[in-house]
Motif scaffolding. Structure first.
Motif, PDB file in Angstrom:
ATOM      1  N   LEU A  85       0.812  -1.216   0.000  1.00  0.00           N
ATOM      2  CA  LEU A  85       0.000   0.000   0.000  1.00  0.00           C
ATOM      3  C   LEU A  85       0.847   1.269   0.000  1.00  0.00           C
ATOM      4  CD1 LEU A  85      -2.859  -1.051   2.443  1.00  0.00           C
ATOM      5  CD2 LEU A  85      -2.997  -0.759  -0.040  1.00  0.00           C
ATOM      6  N   ILE A  86       2.099   1.163   0.433  1.00  0.00           N
ATOM      7  CA  ILE A  86       2.974   2.339   0.411  1.00  0.00           C
ATOM      8  C   ILE A  86       4.012   2.239  -0.711  1.00  0.00           C
ATOM      9  CG2 ILE A  86       2.672   2.784   2.870  1.00  0.00           C
ATOM     10  CD1 ILE A  86       5.428   1.555   3.350  1.00  0.00           C
ATOM     11  N   GLY A  87       3.811   1.262  -1.608  1.00  0.00           N
ATOM     12  CA  GLY A  87       4.696   1.128  -2.754  1.00  0.00           C
ATOM     13  C   GLY A  87       6.010   0.441  -2.463  1.00  0.00           C
ATOM     14  N   SER A  88       6.074  -0.297  -1.358  1.00  0.00           N
ATOM     15  CA  SER A  88       7.296  -1.004  -0.998  1.00  0.00           C
ATOM     16  C   SER A  88       7.136  -2.497  -1.294  1.00  0.00           C
ATOM     17  CB  SER A  88       7.611  -0.782   0.482  1.00  0.00           C
ATOM     18  OG  SER A  88       8.845  -1.381   0.828  1.00  0.00           O
ATOM     19  N   VAL A  89       8.218  -3.248  -1.116  1.00  0.00           N
ATOM     20  CA  VAL A  89       8.221  -4.680  -1.416  1.00  0.00           C
ATOM     21  C   VAL A  89       8.586  -5.459  -0.160  1.00  0.00           C
ATOM     22  CG1 VAL A  89       9.407  -6.504  -2.702  1.00  0.00           C
ATOM     23  CG2 VAL A  89       8.753  -4.398  -3.861  1.00  0.00           C
ATOM     24  N   PHE A  90       7.871  -6.548   0.064  1.00  0.00           N
ATOM     25  CA  PHE A  90       8.135  -7.415   1.216  1.00  0.00           C
ATOM     26  C   PHE A  90       8.356  -8.839   0.727  1.00  0.00           C
ATOM     27  CE2 PHE A  90       6.511 -10.497   4.324  1.00  0.00           C
ATOM     28  CZ  PHE A  90       7.303 -10.201   5.422  1.00  0.00           C
ATOM     29  N   ILE A  91       9.464  -9.438   1.146  1.00  0.00           N
ATOM     30  CA  ILE A  91       9.735 -10.852   0.882  1.00  0.00           C
ATOM     31  C   ILE A  91       9.770 -11.554   2.232  1.00  0.00           C
ATOM     32  CG2 ILE A  91      11.298 -12.537  -0.151  1.00  0.00           C
ATOM     33  CD1 ILE A  91      10.146 -10.620  -2.181  1.00  0.00           C
ATOM     34  N   CYS A  92       8.914 -12.544   2.420  1.00  0.00           N
ATOM     35  CA  CYS A  92       8.831 -13.185   3.734  1.00  0.00           C
ATOM     36  C   CYS A  92      10.140 -13.905   4.058  1.00  0.00           C
ATOM     37  CB  CYS A  92       7.645 -14.144   3.798  1.00  0.00           C
ATOM     38  SG  CYS A  92       7.847 -15.673   2.870  1.00  0.00           S
ATOM     39  N   PRO A  93      10.486 -14.021   5.337  1.00  0.00           N
ATOM     40  CA  PRO A  93      11.766 -14.626   5.739  1.00  0.00           C
ATOM     41  C   PRO A  93      11.962 -16.034   5.187  1.00  0.00           C
ATOM     42  CG  PRO A  93      10.735 -13.528   7.606  1.00  0.00           C
ATOM     43  CD  PRO A  93       9.727 -13.517   6.498  1.00  0.00           C
ATOM     44  N   GLN A  94      10.890 -16.829   5.145  1.00  0.00           N
ATOM     45  CA  GLN A  94      11.018 -18.195   4.647  1.00  0.00           C
ATOM     46  C   GLN A  94      11.418 -18.213   3.172  1.00  0.00           C
ATOM     47  OE1 GLN A  94       8.332 -16.960   6.192  1.00  0.00           O
ATOM     48  NE2 GLN A  94       8.276 -18.008   8.170  1.00  0.00           N
ATOM     49  N   ALA A  95      10.851 -17.277   2.400  1.00  0.00           N
ATOM     50  CA  ALA A  95      11.196 -17.197   0.979  1.00  0.00           C
ATOM     51  C   ALA A  95      12.623 -16.703   0.796  1.00  0.00           C
ATOM     52  CB  ALA A  95      10.214 -16.282   0.250  1.00  0.00           C
ATOM     53  N   LYS A  96      13.063 -15.799   1.673  1.00  0.00           N
ATOM     54  CA  LYS A  96      14.445 -15.320   1.600  1.00  0.00           C
ATOM     55  C   LYS A  96      15.422 -16.473   1.826  1.00  0.00           C
ATOM     56  CE  LYS A  96      13.874 -10.477   2.970  1.00  0.00           C
ATOM     57  NZ  LYS A  96      14.185  -9.467   4.015  1.00  0.00           N
ATOM     58  N   GLN A  97      15.089 -17.350   2.764  1.00  0.00           N
ATOM     59  CA  GLN A  97      15.943 -18.510   3.009  1.00  0.00           C
ATOM     60  C   GLN A  97      16.009 -19.394   1.775  1.00  0.00           C
ATOM     61  OE1 GLN A  97      14.434 -20.462   6.503  1.00  0.00           O
ATOM     62  NE2 GLN A  97      15.078 -18.839   7.894  1.00  0.00           N
ATOM     63  N   LYS A  98      14.864 -19.549   1.113  1.00  0.00           N
ATOM     64  CA  LYS A  98      14.827 -20.364  -0.104  1.00  0.00           C
ATOM     65  C   LYS A  98      15.677 -19.721  -1.195  1.00  0.00           C
ATOM     66  CE  LYS A  98      11.458 -22.924  -2.898  1.00  0.00           C
ATOM     67  NZ  LYS A  98      11.620 -24.210  -2.221  1.00  0.00           N
ATOM     68  N   LEU A  99      15.606 -18.390  -1.287  1.00  0.00           N
ATOM     69  CA  LEU A  99      16.401 -17.677  -2.280  1.00  0.00           C
ATOM     70  C   LEU A  99      17.889 -17.852  -1.991  1.00  0.00           C
ATOM     71  CD1 LEU A  99      16.415 -15.714  -4.702  1.00  0.00           C
ATOM     72  CD2 LEU A  99      16.452 -13.846  -3.057  1.00  0.00           C
ATOM     73  N   ASN A 100      18.266 -17.722  -0.724  1.00  0.00           N
ATOM     74  CA  ASN A 100      19.672 -17.909  -0.360  1.00  0.00           C
ATOM     75  C   ASN A 100      20.150 -19.309  -0.702  1.00  0.00           C
ATOM     76  OD1 ASN A 100      19.946 -15.331   0.654  1.00  0.00           O
ATOM     77  ND2 ASN A 100      19.388 -15.904   2.736  1.00  0.00           N
ATOM     78  N   TYR A 101      19.294 -20.291  -0.422  1.00  0.00           N
ATOM     79  CA  TYR A 101      19.673 -21.684  -0.658  1.00  0.00           C
ATOM     80  C   TYR A 101      19.809 -21.977  -2.145  1.00  0.00           C
ATOM     81  CZ  TYR A 101      19.471 -26.767  -0.711  1.00  0.00           C
ATOM     82  OH  TYR A 101      19.745 -28.085  -0.937  1.00  0.00           O
ATOM     83  N   CYS A 102      18.894 -21.402  -2.952  1.00  0.00           N
ATOM     84  CA  CYS A 102      18.857 -21.723  -4.380  1.00  0.00           C
ATOM     85  C   CYS A 102      19.812 -20.882  -5.213  1.00  0.00           C
ATOM     86  CB  CYS A 102      17.432 -21.537  -4.921  1.00  0.00           C
ATOM     87  SG  CYS A 102      16.239 -22.698  -4.250  1.00  0.00           S
ATOM     88  N   VAL A 103      20.145 -19.673  -4.729  1.00  0.00           N
ATOM     89  CA  VAL A 103      20.938 -18.762  -5.551  1.00  0.00           C
ATOM     90  C   VAL A 103      22.311 -18.501  -4.947  1.00  0.00           C
ATOM     91  CG1 VAL A 103      21.061 -16.463  -6.566  1.00  0.00           C
ATOM     92  CG2 VAL A 103      18.875 -17.669  -6.467  1.00  0.00           C
ATOM     93  N   PHE A 104      22.330 -17.935  -3.740  1.00  0.00           N
ATOM     94  CA  PHE A 104      23.591 -17.450  -3.202  1.00  0.00           C
ATOM     95  C   PHE A 104      24.494 -18.574  -2.710  1.00  0.00           C
ATOM     96  CE2 PHE A 104      20.556 -13.904  -2.513  1.00  0.00           C
ATOM     97  CZ  PHE A 104      21.103 -13.053  -3.447  1.00  0.00           C
ATOM     98  N   GLU A 105      23.916 -19.592  -2.076  1.00  0.00           N
ATOM     99  CA  GLU A 105      24.745 -20.674  -1.566  1.00  0.00           C
ATOM    100  C   GLU A 105      25.426 -21.453  -2.689  1.00  0.00           C
ATOM    101  OE1 GLU A 105      24.331 -24.682   1.176  1.00  0.00           O
ATOM    102  OE2 GLU A 105      22.928 -23.035   1.460  1.00  0.00           O
ATOM    103  N   PRO A 106      24.677 -21.869  -3.747  1.00  0.00           N
ATOM    104  CA  PRO A 106      25.365 -22.538  -4.855  1.00  0.00           C
ATOM    105  C   PRO A 106      26.420 -21.652  -5.499  1.00  0.00           C
ATOM    106  CG  PRO A 106      23.010 -22.906  -4.985  1.00  0.00           C
ATOM    107  CD  PRO A 106      23.232 -21.870  -3.918  1.00  0.00           C
TER     108      PRO A 106
END
Length: 222
Positions: free
Chosen positions: A118-139
């Protein structure tokens, strides 16, 4: 008070989200059965007020469909899946949209995502961030380690292969036989846990090994 549209293939999930949001917020909740048709209806969106939020199942949309929302300045998109889906998460990032995974049943994530939208910002839930780290940054980190652990001669051979040199040309540069160059390239592929030489070449380019090698050569020449 904003309009919140919910579009999801799981009818039980839709009803649960609608009930929760109705009881915890003052927003107008709408269940949308034909989201894609709504995208083509400027009149429908124009009736929703200054800002409206669409909560949509990420796996049902593609990049073009999400980008259609850019035609409506007042729209905000939240993608969600249960369980969290890596492709949907990347789609949300590409579309500058929020993303939440619903498998953890954390209502605070949904409220935060709506508040941010509603204020034009973006939210990524912590669980999804962990998935992103596991799938992208860790490899990526592990691949960097694997490349860094290659012998210097193997790094040089890989860089030369990345620059398009044949086995014969590489052999003349590193004082090996062409057969030995081919053998070492196959060994490099195995050490990097890849399948083909082309994958190893792409990895070397993406991780900056070729650029680093060229800079080193330029520095030595100077």
């Amino acid at each position: 008070m904003a309009n919140i549209l919910i579009f999801h293939s799981d009818t039980i999930m839709v009803q649960g989200l609608a009930t929760f949001l109705t009881s915890t917020t003052s927003h107008q909740i709408r269940i949308v059965n034909h989201y894609l048709k709504c995208l083509d209806s400027a009149n429908f969106f124009a009736q929703l007020g200054e800002v409206f939020v669409i909560i949509a199942e990420g796996k049902l949309l593609d990049l073009n469909q999400c980008q259609q929302l850019n035609n409506f300045n007042q729209s905000r998109l939240i993608l969600c899946d249960r369980p969290a889906d890596f492709d949907s998460l990347i789609l949300a990032l590409n579309c500058n949209s929020s993303y939440i995974g619903l498998e953890h049943n954390d209502p605070e994530n949904l409220i935060l995502a709506i508040s941010c939208a509603l204020i034009g910002s973006v939210f990524i839930c912590p669980q999804a961030k962990q998935k992103l780290n596991y799938c992208v940054f860790e490899p990526n980190f592990k691949q960097r380690q694997a490349v860094a652990q290659l012998e210097e001669i193997d790094q040089k051979i890989l860089v030369l292969a990345s620059q398009g040199y044949s086995h014969t040309k590489i052999a003349s540069i590193v004082n090996y036989s062409p057969l030995n160059v081919g053998y070492r390239l196959r060994t490099i592929v195995q050490k990097l846990n890849l399948q083909t030489k082309q994958e190893a070449i792409s990895l070397a380019i993406n991780l900056g090994l070729v650029r680093s090698f060229n800079q080193q050569q330029t520095s030595q020449a100077a």
